[in-house]
Design a protein around this motif. Structure first.
Motif: not given
Length: 183
Positions: A1-4, A35-48
């Protein structure tokens, strides 16, 4: 499932609450999503957060959580959630406050700069602790997220009218329709 990361994901009204709300269905062990269990989501969070957080003007550009600070950052997130849920419930929970202050201090010490997400979330949590109008802090009646009620009469019951409010209204309409159909 795609998440943004979308504006709805920042419905908390404070960066610290948005971070706490990164756990979806927190109290449902079978459907819980971190959502933070996936490192890429944690990395994307600051820009969002820079784009969508209600406090974006206070913090500006945010750097992602460093690998070595991830465990402490998750500890801070959980302390934020525990403390402010206790506040909404009207509990005078000094242990949760002490845990939050400890986690906040640890992240402020560990953050490499003031633009680190860890530091911004710690500052946001401290702002919430000192908030004079504690009755503005609420839990969404639909999704269970923490949010600040910024309405004039403090009557908001959903974190986001466009998502949770519509779902609850649709559910009530469905229940009324079913009830009328059985009569």
């Amino acid at each position: 499932m795609t998440f943004s990361w979308t504006p709805h994901r920042f419905a908390g009204g404070a960066l610290a609450l948005d971070v706490a709300n990164s756990v979806i269905l927190r109290f449902d062990d079978t459907r819980r999503i971190d959502r933070f269990s996936e490192r890429e989501q944690l990395r994307a969070f600051p820009a969002a957060a820079e784009a969508f957080s209600a406090e974006r003007a206070l913090f500006g550009r945010l750097e992602p959580v460093t690998e070595e600070n991830t465990e402490g950052f998750i500890r801070l997130r959980e302390a934020i959630d525990r403390h402010f849920r206790a506040k909404v419930a009207g509990l005078d929970d000094r242990t949760s406050l002490a845990d939050l202050l400890d986690a906040t201090a640890a992240m402020l010490r560990a953050a490499g700069s003031e633009t680190a997400l860890e530091a911004a979330v710690a500052h946001s949590a401290l702002r919430l602790i000192s908030m004079p109008e504690e009755d503005r802090l609420k839990i969404c009646g639909n999704c269970g997220w923490l949010f600040l009620d910024k309405s004039r009469n403090r009557s908001r019951t959903w974190c986001d009218m466009a998502v949770c409010g519509n779902r609850m209204k649709a559910h009530r309409h469905y229940q009324r329709s079913r009830k009328e159909g059985t009569q």
